[in-house]
Motif scaffolding. Structure first.
Motif, PDB file in Angstrom:
ATOM      1  N   GLU A 248      19.224 -16.632   4.715  1.00 24.65           N
ATOM      2  CA  GLU A 248      20.029 -17.853   4.674  1.00 24.65           C
ATOM      3  C   GLU A 248      21.035 -17.801   3.529  1.00 24.65           C
ATOM      4  O   GLU A 248      20.683 -17.444   2.392  1.00 24.65           O
ATOM      5  CB  GLU A 248      19.111 -19.071   4.515  1.00 24.65           C
ATOM      6  N   ARG A 839       9.284 -16.192   7.404  1.00 27.59           N
ATOM      7  CA  ARG A 839       9.719 -17.566   7.124  1.00 27.59           C
ATOM      8  C   ARG A 839       8.712 -18.162   6.155  1.00 27.59           C
ATOM      9  O   ARG A 839       7.496 -18.063   6.374  1.00 27.59           O
ATOM     10  CB  ARG A 839       9.763 -18.398   8.403  1.00 27.59           C
ATOM     11  N   ARG A 855       6.904 -27.347  14.628  1.00 22.33           N
ATOM     12  CA  ARG A 855       8.343 -27.552  14.776  1.00 22.33           C
ATOM     13  C   ARG A 855       9.058 -27.257  13.459  1.00 22.33           C
ATOM     14  O   ARG A 855      10.121 -26.616  13.441  1.00 22.33           O
ATOM     15  CB  ARG A 855       8.611 -28.985  15.235  1.00 22.33           C
ATOM     16  N   GLU A 856       8.479 -27.718  12.350  1.00 19.18           N
ATOM     17  CA  GLU A 856       9.099 -27.476  11.047  1.00 19.18           C
ATOM     18  C   GLU A 856       9.087 -25.993  10.706  1.00 19.18           C
ATOM     19  O   GLU A 856      10.040 -25.473  10.113  1.00 19.18           O
ATOM     20  CB  GLU A 856       8.367 -28.277   9.969  1.00 19.18           C
ATOM     21  N   ASP A 859      11.911 -24.358  12.303  1.00 22.14           N
ATOM     22  CA  ASP A 859      13.211 -24.742  11.750  1.00 22.14           C
ATOM     23  C   ASP A 859      13.549 -24.004  10.456  1.00 22.14           C
ATOM     24  O   ASP A 859      14.697 -24.055   9.989  1.00 22.14           O
ATOM     25  CB  ASP A 859      13.257 -26.244  11.497  1.00 22.14           C
ATOM     26  N   HIS A 861      14.745 -21.223   8.083  1.00 17.92           N
ATOM     27  CA  HIS A 861      15.671 -20.106   8.294  1.00 17.92           C
ATOM     28  C   HIS A 861      14.938 -18.786   8.016  1.00 17.92           C
ATOM     29  O   HIS A 861      14.296 -18.619   6.979  1.00 17.92           O
ATOM     30  CB  HIS A 861      16.878 -20.221   7.375  1.00 17.92           C
TER      31      HIS A 861
END
Length: 876
Positions: A248, A839, A855-856, A859, A861
């Motif tokens: 990122e 991650r 879900r988090e 998300d 990067h």
């Protein structure tokens, strides 16, 4: 007095020793007098026709001593450079032969193995195994079967073929891959083993009984090779790596502003035969980019997490270099040599100022490493390792100005290990020495030892055909450094000299060295009958320190462990096999304080339908913990009980399920936990298998250590209740295109939460009543500061904050994956294409919401790593 009685018992056992030697088969091998056979999985050449089949095999599993369900035969030839072996696996139902294509070293489906004790020491052998699909497996067995090095990858040749009579394996093994002496007439230990997969049946040429003490010592022999010369292996394997990182973008961070980086690297591996039996392995700037990442864990204990070695250079030949305190079993990981220390993560974290960013290397660079391993004709096993790691430097920058700070010094690691066997391998005497030297030039690294030395001696004797065993080993350590380093060593979680209950030791901040010792005594019966047992006595003095080049959790302890097993050696009733185990242990500190008492009983069984089941119970009496308060007084931990069980379906099926659970609970509601796990393996086609490993764990702990603060010149040991949830799922996919070309994928999503509440502090850590050991804070004593995410404590309620501590609740997100395409385009030369992804995130929130958390995690990067690695082996 107990130790005197144990010593008398040892003398009695040794006194009743008697020698019993079994009768082993012998095979006279023929020399090739014409053209060598073509390795094509067939035996139609003239060379093979002059040699008869040896077909006298015996069943070992499931019914020891019975005639095998299918006939097996083998032939052996040799010339000046190679050993040739052909194995004919007859089968009355060729269409039922299980053919599974998998990656190297995975023994899936029908397979045969050749075991060669070319040292003829009755302890060590080289194994060449092949499955019907042509997949190689090879490993080295040492210590008469107690240790196996599965990462040994020699150069050899094999082809298989299925026909109307069954299947065939034809092998060509270079003498450069074996170790033997230049003694003229050769006699090697030799064994042929076959597995008939659909019956889960194992057959041997020279039967090794299930209750045998040892493995290699029960081999048959091949004779007649009286005119071969040992050949020294010589090879150089350079490599090149191209690496691309994608992460990122962070425009404020000068190290991540572009969101990418790239590098080109190169190095060299080499292997040289120094003598007939000793081999030198060397590596310059070794690369381990294709090695799978360590699994995720959350560690709330005072101890370092132990990770197994995965780097090939350090795994191969590691059996001779290991020197564990515990001579059998896995009760302790303490070891003089823990190879993960070499190339470890840097040990210093620099401080950064406002607006500054840190670029710190993940590991220290191994500049070069060399190891000498092997065994002489006189029975000396030798292992020598020399390795250097470079000075690791972190870069600190605010985008305008940059500076560097050393985070790990230039270091040298040395190990030498020797062991001599006598009396056909029944008696062993050995020793080990290690040295770690660091070139510390900056004051901020004075917390490290600049010198650390360890040594050890071991003796082992087995008798009555290796039925009984007696062993003893001793360890010694000496570390030197600045007063800061030695003070840290005294205060470390292994010993806690500062504890007020450790009256037998004294914290001395003026010392610049520390010396210690340890050891173990083993006495047991390991073979010949249904019953096996062992007694262990272990000790570690307060000053013992192995962690510079080894691994050690605790010092300052005397421990005793007893193990006994009853196993049924033949199938009966509904059982294919059944065993019961009993373990008991206790531990004291060097002042004689009894710290731990516990044990377990467990049972393991396999049914006639190949399903299995097992479980156990583990009671622990009230104990004293030295690490509970991180150097404070000993804490009395309530008694606990743990239960566990597992079940498994037939492992031969395309769909294989393993699952189980465990439950533990302490008295007085101190702590409890439940874990549920499964391992699901599915093979939809013969060359693809998919494995899922879900796991979820829930636990509660009424007293989890948070920090130590000062109140009115006294230490306050702060605790909290914690509700923990950990959920993970491992996915492993293996797709084999050919025996030399495969694709492996591993991934693990991981979510762990810890929700703290009910804060309290220790009042009397050893009080008879559990509730008197701590006092909870009242509402008027503790206030949460949301702006600073911390708790302010006004213990005496005078309106002033006495001390504070940060919000300890946490939620950890991690995802790790590794995709590796591996192609061994010629023997010993490999191309790797790798994609790794990670991650990571951490927040101060202890709530667990599976759907939202997944879900988090998605998300976050990713940090992607792409690399291509090419190696090419030059044989010299």
């Amino acid at each position: 007095m107990k130790l005197v009685n144990y010593f008398i018992l040892i003398l009695v056992f040794i006194g009743i020793s008697a020698v019993s030697v079994g009768q082993n088969k012998a095979y006279n091998v023929s020399k090739l007098m014409n053209e060598p056979p073509v390795i094509d999985g067939k035996t139609d050449e003239n060379a093979w026709q002059s040699v008869p089949w040896q077909c006298d095999f015996t069943q070992r599993e499931p019914y020891e001593g019975r005639r095998p369900s299918e006939k097996t035969g083998f032939k052996v030839l040799y010339d000046d450079n190679f050993l040739y072996v052909a194995v004919r696996a007859y089968d009355n139902h060729p269409d039922s032969i299980v053919r599974r294509l998998s990656r190297r070293d995975s023994r899936e489906g029908d397979n045969v193995g050749i075991y060669i004790d070319s040292y003829n020491d009755k302890r060590t052998c080289f194994v060449f195994n092949v499955c019907v699909a042509g997949v190689k497996s090879d490993w080295v067995i040492s210590d008469d079967g107690n240790n196996s090095d599965l990462n040994w990858d020699p150069i050899w040749y094999v082809k298989t073929n299925v026909d109307s009579m069954g299947w065939m394996a034809e092998m060509k093994i270079p003498f450069t891959q074996l170790r033997f002496s230049n003694r003229g007439v050769q006699e090697w230990g030799f064994q042929v083993r076959r597995n008939i997969y659909r019956h889960d049946e194992e057959v041997h040429w020279n039967l090794i009984p299930k209750d045998a003490g040892g493995w290699v010592s029960h081999f048959g022999a091949i004779e007649g090779m009286d005119d071969i010369e040992p050949q020294k292996e010589k090879s150089i394997t350079p490599y090149t790596v191209v690496k691309l990182d994608r992460f990122e973008k962070d425009l404020d961070n000068p190290f991540k502003a572009e969101g990418r980086s790239s590098s080109l690297n190169a190095g060299l591996n080499a292997k040289f035969g120094v003598t007939n039996n000793l081999t030198m392995d060397m590596a310059i700037n070794p690369d381990f980019g294709q090695v799978e990442a360590d699994p995720s864990q959350v560690n709330l204990t005072a101890y370092e997490t132990y990770f197994g070695e995965k780097r090939p250079f350090f795994i191969e030949g590691s059996n001779i270099m290991n020197f564990r305190l515990m001579q059998m079993g896995n009760f302790m990981n303490d070891n003089i040599f823990y190879s993960r220390r070499i190339g470890r993560s840097p040990q210093h974290w620099p401080d950064t100022g406002d607006g500054e960013y840190l670029d710190r290397p993940e590991s220290t660079t191994i500049l070069g490493a060399a190891k000498l391993t092997g065994k002489t004709r006189n029975g000396w096993s030798v292992g020598v390792l020399e390795s250097m790691t470079g000075k690791a430097r972190a870069k600190i920058s605010d985008g305008i100005r940059s500076r560097h700070e050393t985070v790990d010094p230039f270091s040298n690691y040395f190990l030498s290990r020797v062991e001599k066997d006598f009396n056909n391998g029944n008696t062993l005497l050995g020793g080990i020495f290690t040295a770690t030297n660091r070139n510390i030039e900056e004051d901020h690294l004075n917390f490290l030892h600049d010198q650390a030395y360890t040594s050890g001696i071991n003796f082992q004797h087995q008798w009555k055909d290796k039925t009984y065993i007696f062993g003893v080993r001793g360890l010694f350590s000496h570390v030197r450094g600045d007063e800061e380093a030695i003070t840290n060593t005294q205060r470390s979680s292994a010993r806690y000299y500062q504890s007020p209950d450790a009256s037998h030791v004294k914290l001395d901040s003026s010392r610049n060295s520390l010396t210690g010792h340890g050891g173990s005594i083993l006495l047991g019966k390991l073979g010949n009958g249904n019953i096996s047992y062992a007694l262990f006595l272990n000790w570690k003095s307060p000053g013992l320190e192995l962690n510079d080049m080894g691994y050690q959790r605790d010092a300052d302890e005397l421990s005793q462990l007893m193990w006994a097993q009853y196993r049924f050696l033949k199938p009966f009733g509904i059982f294919r096999d059944l065993s019961f185990n009993l373990n008991q242990w206790q531990m004291w500190d060097y002042a004689g304080t009894n710290m731990v008492r516990g044990g377990n009983i467990n049972v393991n069984m396999t049914f006639n339908n190949y399903h299995s089941f097992g479980g156990g119970i583990n009671p622990n009496l009230p104990s004293l913990s030295r690490s509970f308060l991180r150097g404070g007084p000993y804490f009395r931990v309530p008694a606990s009980m743990r239960y566990w069980w597992y079940a498994s379906t037939d492992h031969r099926n395309a769909f294989h399920l393993q699952f189980g659970s465990s439950h533990n609970k302490n008295d007085h509601g101190h702590a409890s936990g439940n874990r549920i796990w499964a391992n699901i393996k599915y093979r939809p086609v013969s060359n693809l298998d998919v494995t899922l490993g879900p796991s979820v764990e829930f636990s509660k702990n009424r007293l989890q250590y948070i920090s130590t603060e000062t109140f009115q010149q006294d230490d306050r040991y702060l605790m909290g209740s914690i509700d923990r949830t950990t959920a993970s799922m491992s996915l492993r996919l293996n797709f084999s295109i050919t025996p030399e070309l495969s694709i492996q994928y591993w991934a693990q999503p991981f979510i762990a939460t810890g929700d703290y509440s009910n804060y309290k502090y220790i009042t009397d850590s050893r009080a008879a009543s559990y509730s008197d050991r701590f006092a909870p804070y009242g509402e008027e004593q503790i206030v949460y500061d949301e702006d600073n995410e911390s708790y302010n404590v006004d213990e005496n309620t005078d309106g002033n904050t006495d001390y504070s501590f940060g919000n300890p609740s946490f939620k950890i997100f991690q995802f790790k994956s590794n995709l590796v395409a591996r192609w061994e385009y010629i023997p010993g030369s490999t191309l790797y294409l790798v994609w790794g992804q990670q991650r990571d995130d951490y927040i101060n929130d202890g709530t667990f919401r599976l759907e939202n958390d997944i879900r988090e995690l998605g998300d976050i990067h990713p940090h992607n790593v792409f690399l291509a690695k090419l190696t090419y082996r030059f044989g010299l």
